[in-house]
Scaffold this active site. Structure first.
Site, PDB file in Angstrom:
ATOM      1  N   GLY A 201       0.828  -1.202   0.000  1.00 40.18           N
ATOM      2  CA  GLY A 201       0.000   0.000   0.000  1.00 40.18           C
ATOM      3  C   GLY A 201       0.857   1.244   0.000  1.00 40.18           C
ATOM      4  O   GLY A 201       2.030   1.200   0.366  1.00 40.18           O
ATOM      5  N   GLY A 204       1.630   5.591   4.421  1.00 39.62           N
ATOM      6  CA  GLY A 204       0.623   6.216   5.282  1.00 39.62           C
ATOM      7  C   GLY A 204      -0.755   5.600   5.216  1.00 39.62           C
ATOM      8  O   GLY A 204      -1.692   6.111   5.807  1.00 39.62           O
ATOM      9  N   THR A 205      -0.894   4.478   4.511  1.00 43.88           N
ATOM     10  CA  THR A 205      -2.220   3.877   4.415  1.00 43.88           C
ATOM     11  C   THR A 205      -2.495   2.926   5.579  1.00 43.88           C
ATOM     12  O   THR A 205      -3.552   2.310   5.626  1.00 43.88           O
ATOM     13  CB  THR A 205      -2.397   3.106   3.095  1.00 43.88           C
ATOM     14  N   GLY A 206      -1.540   2.807   6.466  1.00 43.73           N
ATOM     15  CA  GLY A 206      -1.814   2.031   7.677  1.00 43.73           C
ATOM     16  C   GLY A 206      -1.290   0.608   7.649  1.00 43.73           C
ATOM     17  O   GLY A 206      -1.854  -0.264   8.293  1.00 43.73           O
ATOM     18  N   THR A 208       1.728  -0.536   8.781  1.00 44.50           N
ATOM     19  CA  THR A 208       2.315  -0.836  10.085  1.00 44.50           C
ATOM     20  C   THR A 208       1.216  -1.000  11.129  1.00 44.50           C
ATOM     21  O   THR A 208       1.230  -1.941  11.931  1.00 44.50           O
ATOM     22  CB  THR A 208       3.260   0.305  10.493  1.00 44.50           C
ATOM     23  N   GLU A 424      -5.109  32.719 -12.313  1.00 44.85           N
ATOM     24  CA  GLU A 424      -5.979  31.753 -11.626  1.00 44.85           C
ATOM     25  C   GLU A 424      -7.379  31.764 -12.228  1.00 44.85           C
ATOM     26  O   GLU A 424      -7.999  30.703 -12.374  1.00 44.85           O
ATOM     27  CB  GLU A 424      -6.041  32.056 -10.121  1.00 44.85           C
ATOM     28  N   HIS A 427      -7.425  29.511 -15.263  1.00 46.41           N
ATOM     29  CA  HIS A 427      -7.592  28.092 -14.904  1.00 46.41           C
ATOM     30  C   HIS A 427      -9.056  27.793 -14.611  1.00 46.41           C
ATOM     31  O   HIS A 427      -9.620  26.824 -15.087  1.00 46.41           O
ATOM     32  CB  HIS A 427      -6.835  27.767 -13.604  1.00 46.41           C
TER      33      HIS A 427
HETATM   34  P1  ADP Z   1       2.340   2.889   6.604  1.00 49.05           P
HETATM   35  O1  ADP Z   1       3.040   1.902   7.444  1.00 49.05           O
HETATM   36  O2  ADP Z   1       1.401   2.279   5.608  1.00 49.05           O
HETATM   37  O3  ADP Z   1       3.211   3.896   5.967  1.00 49.05           O
HETATM   38  P2  ADP Z   1       1.259   3.663   9.116  1.00 49.05           P
HETATM   39  O4  ADP Z   1       0.666   2.378   9.544  1.00 49.05           O
HETATM   40  O5  ADP Z   1       2.555   4.029   9.708  1.00 49.05           O
HETATM   41  O6  ADP Z   1       1.378   3.724   7.544  1.00 49.05           O
HETATM   42  O7  ADP Z   1       0.179   4.799   9.362  1.00 49.05           O
HETATM   43  C1  ADP Z   1       0.516   6.041   9.875  1.00 49.05           C
HETATM   44  C2  ADP Z   1      -0.596   6.548  10.756  1.00 49.05           C
HETATM   45  O8  ADP Z   1      -1.745   6.881   9.998  1.00 49.05           O
HETATM   46  C3  ADP Z   1      -1.050   5.517  11.742  1.00 49.05           C
HETATM   47  O9  ADP Z   1      -0.325   5.606  12.910  1.00 49.05           O
HETATM   48  C4  ADP Z   1      -2.498   5.874  11.967  1.00 49.05           C
HETATM   49  O10 ADP Z   1      -2.620   6.782  13.013  1.00 49.05           O
HETATM   50  C5  ADP Z   1      -2.916   6.559  10.700  1.00 49.05           C
HETATM   51  N1  ADP Z   1      -3.715   5.645   9.881  1.00 49.05           N
HETATM   52  C6  ADP Z   1      -3.378   5.143   8.679  1.00 49.05           C
HETATM   53  N2  ADP Z   1      -4.356   4.368   8.184  1.00 49.05           N
HETATM   54  C7  ADP Z   1      -5.331   4.346   9.103  1.00 49.05           C
HETATM   55  C8  ADP Z   1      -6.600   3.706   9.184  1.00 49.05           C
HETATM   56  N3  ADP Z   1      -7.067   2.930   8.206  1.00 49.05           N
HETATM   57  N4  ADP Z   1      -7.340   3.919  10.291  1.00 49.05           N
HETATM   58  C9  ADP Z   1      -6.888   4.694  11.284  1.00 49.05           C
HETATM   59  N5  ADP Z   1      -5.714   5.325  11.269  1.00 49.05           N
HETATM   60  C10 ADP Z   1      -4.936   5.167  10.202  1.00 49.05           C
HETATM   61 ZN    ZN Z   2      -1.312  28.031 -12.700  1.00 46.61          ZN
HETATM   62 MG    MG Z   3       5.032   1.991   7.927  1.00 43.25          MG
END
Ligand code: ADP
Ligand code: ZN
Ligand code: MG
Length: 610
Positions: A201, A204-206, A208, A424, A427
């Site tokens: 993923g 930041g998609t969660g 970990t 702007e 656009h």
């Molecule tokens: P990745 O490992 O995919 O880069 P992380 O698991 O480190 O992302 O996610 C970073 C933070 O974003 C998490 O600590 C959490 O707080 C928030 N987060 C990401 N996805 C979710 C989710 N589906 N639900 C709740 N919080 C989420």
């Molecule tokens: Zn522009």
């Molecule tokens: Mg991560």
């Protein structure tokens, strides 16, 4: 208080003790020190039977008489007491208590001790040296120990409840949780327990978070290590860390080993630029060996995360290794609402907040972005001494996260303001009139980050497929700024530079990646980031020079066509352009409603779209 009392009591005791001691010494004079007598006197005292005790140490003979007096005499060295008393009638010595103190042996021990002291010191010093050497040695050795952190079992566990959305991913992972909880259920059916799960993923998609949640749900230990931690400056460290990590894990089974950012070690072997890939290969080989070496009933599940599954070594992904792949998508609107709910749980929200509307305005945001957004909103509310976080705080925070904070300090000259306003508006008008462009959300000439102004389009819903027309419309709208500047001021500024860059990229992708040009449905791979990832940098270009120049020509014609389209639209709507740009200079920001109202009231022409 108590302390003081105690110390004063102590003082009394000391004083009283001293006084008593002085009195005792004063009234109780020490027994007279023994008087020296000759050996003959000693013998005659024995003969006259007034000697009570005799004490011999070395050559000195101490004796007391029945009168309580102390005397001493010196005998010849080497002579024993019985030799001294040889001349005395044995009957006379019968009642005397005799004691011989063995000073010679005492001395030997003393001497021995004295002579040993240097040795003892030296040995002690050596031991000390050895010990400290050993401990620094240990430090050197512990490089090979994995730095895996085991999640604190005391801390609140992450569970699936903490992960919003990602329904499919959860469904797949529930199975893993069950494997960890009831392995026998599966082994009794002859089923193999999966060894590896890879989470795929965007950042930041969660991923970990999800891995943690699996461990939390199954209530097992969670060993967490990042791929980059395997690769250190010492050769061979990676492999030994892997060995150590797996040893620990097996001891703690059932458990989860989580290797974050596995692409740091798991890239295609035998490729890559720069040094250090041998080390990576060894580490990767060791991971594979360890996973193959699991006994059938080793209940250790290895989870890994990556956002680049395409660069992973195929050996990692084959059955028996990371054969389970779980994709974690960028959240859709419903998931975004849920994620916002989770991250505003501990924040006092105003009653009229509508998280769904925030979710609608944040397509493409990852979970981490949304968390950041919620946090920014809370900070903003706190900064303004509010009691709760309002919808307005949240909305401002979106802009901050998307476009960087407003830079009120950057003052534009009147001319710059005018150019930016027209740019702007250009656009906005083109985007507004072309059917496939997303609706306008906001136009602003307040500078943010690097941009002097911004026109913000917002899709009604998340999009997954893009048509050729959509790309063309977006290109026209992107070039609207450039077209306006050229039309109004006769020349362009540096303002549209970023627009042009983006437009060129889109056009290039249309030709080489999506097959949306006259060159037909062939992909022309020269994806630049592959160079860095080292997958196939030898075949950077898979096409001839001739094709290359055709691609260039095609890209140019697409961009030019878009520019022409934009210019035509703007020429037909010059009146609106002036009107809106002037209002924008005054107001600095226009939202969707204000823009449409202005546009419609000034509209005289009924445009037939090309
Ligand atoms: P990745 O490992 O995919 O880069 P992380 O698991 O480190 O992302 O996610 C970073 C933070 O974003 C998490 O600590 C959490 O707080 C928030 N987060 C990401 N996805 C979710 C989710 N589906 N639900 C709740 N919080 C989420
Ligand atoms: Zn522009
Ligand atoms: Mg991560």
């Amino acid at each position: 208080m108590a302390q003081q009392k105690k110390s004063s009591t102590l003082g009394y005791i000391v004083v009283i003790t001293l006084v008593l001691t002085a009195l005792y010494v004063f009234f109780n004079p020490s027994p007279q020190s023994p008087e020296k007598v000759t050996l003959d006197t000693f013998l005659s005292d024995i003969n006259s039977e007034i000697v009570e005790t005799i004490q011999v140490s070395s050559n000195k003979i101490d004796y007391t008489t029945t009168g309580g007096a102390n005397f001493y005499t010196i005998k010849e060295s080497g002579q024993t007491l019985s030799e001294v008393l040889a001349t005395v009638d044995p009957a006379k010595t019968d009642g005397i208590a005799m004691e011989v103190i063995d000073t010679t042996s005492n001395n030997i021990w003393m001497e021995l001790a004295v002579s040993l002291i240097p040795f003892i010191l030296i040995i002690g010093f050596l031991l000390f040296m050895m010990k400290s050497a050993a401990s620094s040695n240990n430090q050197a050795l512990s490089f090979g120990k994995s730095q895996a952190r085991i999640a604190d079992p005391e801390k609140k566990k992450t569970t699936f409840k903490d992960v919003a959305g990602a329904r499919e991913a959860k469904e797949e992972l529930i199975e893993i949780v069950d494997f960890l909880k009831n392995p026998s259920k599966y082994t009794s059916m002859g089923a193999k327990i999966p060894k590896g799960v890879i989470l795929i993923g965007q950042p930041g998609t969660g991923k970990t978070l999800m891995a943690r949640a699996v461990a939390g749900e199954a209530n097992v230990p969670f060993f967490n290590i990042s791929g980059s931690e395997f690769v250190e400056m010492f050769v061979g460290v990676g492999a030994s860390r892997v060995r150590d990590l797996f040893k620990k894990a097996k001891r703690n089974a059932p458990c989860i080993v989580f290797i974050d950012e596995i692409d740091a070690v798991g890239r295609h072997r035998g490729a890559g630029m720069g040094g250090g890939h041998d080390e990576r290969e060894q580490t990767l080989n060791q991971i594979l060996t360890e996973m193959d070496g699991f006994e059938q009933d080793t209940n250790v599940i290895v989870m890994a995360a990556t956002n680049r599954p395409d660069v992973l070594d195929p050996a990692l992904l084959r059955p028996g290794r990371f054969d389970r792949r779980v994709v974690i998508d960028t959240p859709d609107i419903e998931d975004r609402t849920e994620i916002l709910k989770i991250h505003t749980r501990n924040k006092p929200l105003a009653k009229n907040t509508e998280l769904e509307r925030i979710a609608r305005q944040t397509p493409g945001f990852s979970g981490a972005d949304l968390e950041n957004l919620a946090n920014e909103a809370a900070i903003l509310a706190a900064k303004n001494n509010k009691k709760s976080v309002t919808q307005h705080d949240l909305e401002i925070s979106i802009e901050k996260v998307v476009m960087g904070p407003e830079r009120k300090s950057r003052v534009l000259s009147a001319k710059e303001k005018e150019i930016t306003a027209y740019h702007e508006t250009g656009h906005a008008i083109v985007g507004h009139l072309l059917p496939e462009c997303d609706p306008i959300h906001k136009i602003s000439i307040i500078s943010r980050g690097m941009a002097l102004g911004v026109t913000w389009f917002l899709p009604e819903e998340d999009k997954h497929l893009y048509s050729k027309t959509k790309f063309e419309n977006e290109l026209a709208s992107l070039l609207g700024g450039y077209a306006t500047e050229k039309m109004m001021f006769g020349e362009v500024s540096t303002g549209p530079s970023n627009d042009l860059e983006r437009a060129t990229k889109i056009a290039h992708k249309m030709v080489t990646k999506y097959g949306m040009s006259d060159l037909g449905p062939t992909i022309f791979g020269d994806n630049n980031d592959e160079i860095f990832l080292g997958k196939d940098f030898k075949h950077m270009r898979t096409y001839s020079e001739e094709i290359a120049s055709k691609i260039d020509a095609m890209v140019r014609s697409i961009v030019e066509k878009a520019l022409k389209q934009a210019t035509e639209i703007l020429k037909k709507h010059e009146k609106q352009l002036h009107e809106i740009a002037k209002t924008l200079i005054k107001e600095e920001t226009l939202d969707r409603k204000e823009f449409i109202k202005l546009f419609d009231t000034t509209s005289t022409l009924n445009l037939k779209l090309p």
